[in-house]
Design an enzyme around this catalytic site. Structure first.
Site: not given
Length: 316
Positions: A237, A265, A284
């Protein structure tokens, strides 16, 4: 029974099938993305709502009395007000452990990117750098062997255990830190306190949940404790890291970082890591191998099947 999928694009950009869900429903509507203003309207007539990152707040849930089930198409459930959903009698599920091998693979993709500099040398060769050499080989940056190096892992769940197994295959020594001391670990893996782990960790990989205790656990103080030229890897995270502190550390040539997640994000243009030295960033995607996404899809479909059968699983 009607099903709506609010934001299916990242799970299935077109290479997988939604048939597992549509076969269960009288009507199954799949949206690639859903704006916050459209959530209530799109869920209005649905019994089952599936979301990845589209927020289902208490205010939204309050307007959807017909919804009986919310399925999160991910492991993290912070996009749903789970407590309020439970108060309304709504079943909430997630998809745990669908791709630990994929994330562990990304950890080492980043590590090897740093240690071997394959892309750097490939680019140089294609620009004529090898044809112009006197010798049969050349290196633009030092190459590093992983054998004998120390990898520190914060957290020791499914992903971290996969990372540890790969590290051991490379001949690395693995130190782990978890809130409770771990016993009966594989040979080559040892538990220690965080303040003991940090000064030894030539590579530090984060694999813990984001909580009040772990929020920005990587900060100016903890970075200072790392050895010179250590590498910080984050596939967990973004908010585990104080990004400005990490950028400062990187720009002072104290070490390196490899991150697959950021605090926001998509990131804001002024995120300090985007312009920092000595960092590689992926968007990601550690979770997103075809195989991991298919496994996620299969588990999510089975979650709905089990709910329909009256035996819900993976409850949050």
């Amino acid at each position: 029974m009607n099903i709506v999928i609010l934001d299916g694009y990242t799970l299935n950009p077109g290479d997988l099938s939604w048939n597992g869900f549509s076969d269960l429903a009288e009507q199954c509507q799949v949206y690639e993305h859903t704006l916050a203003a459209d959530v209530v309207n799109r869920c209005q007539d649905c019994d089952i709502v599936l979301t990845n990152k589209t927020a289902l707040t208490a205010d939204v849930i309050r307007q959807l009395p017909q919804v009986k089930y919310i399925g999160v198409l991910a492991t993290g459930t912070n996009v749903v007000d789970v407590a309020f959903a439970k108060q309304q009698g709504i079943v909430v599920t997630n998809v745990p452990a669908y791709g630990p091998d994929a994330v562990a693979q990304m950890v080492f993709a980043h590590i090897l990117h740093h240690c071997q500099h394959v892309a750097l040398h490939d680019h140089a060769v294609k620009q004529g750098g090898w044809t112009q050499q006197r010798d049969f080989c050349f290196t633009l940056k030092p190459l590093m062997s992983l054998k004998g190096k120390i990898l520190g892992l914060v957290g020791y769940g499914d992903i971290a255990q996969q990372v540890a197994a790969i590290a051991l295959a490379f001949g690395m020594k693995v130190l782990i830190h978890t809130p409770q001391r771990k016993k009966h670990l594989p040979q080559g893996v040892s538990w220690c306190e965080l303040n003991e782990l940090l000064p030894q960790a030539q590579f530090l990989s984060l694999h813990c949940p984001l909580t009040e205790a772990t929020y920005r656990m990587i900060n100016a103080t903890t970075l200072k404790a790392l050895p010179l030229n250590a590498m910080v890897i984050n596939t967990a995270r973004g908010d585990l890291i104080d990004e400005q502190a990490l950028a400062n550390w990187l720009n002072q040539n104290q070490g390196y970082a490899c991150v697959d997640v950021l605090s926001t994000e998509p990131p804001q243009a002024n995120n300090p890591l985007l312009s920092a030295d000595n960092v590689s960033i992926t968007p990601h995607i550690a979770w997103a191998t075809t195989e991991a996404r298919q496994n996620l899809m299969n588990i999510a479909v089975n979650n709905v099947v089990q709910y329909i059968n009256g035996t819900p699983i993976n409850l949050v």
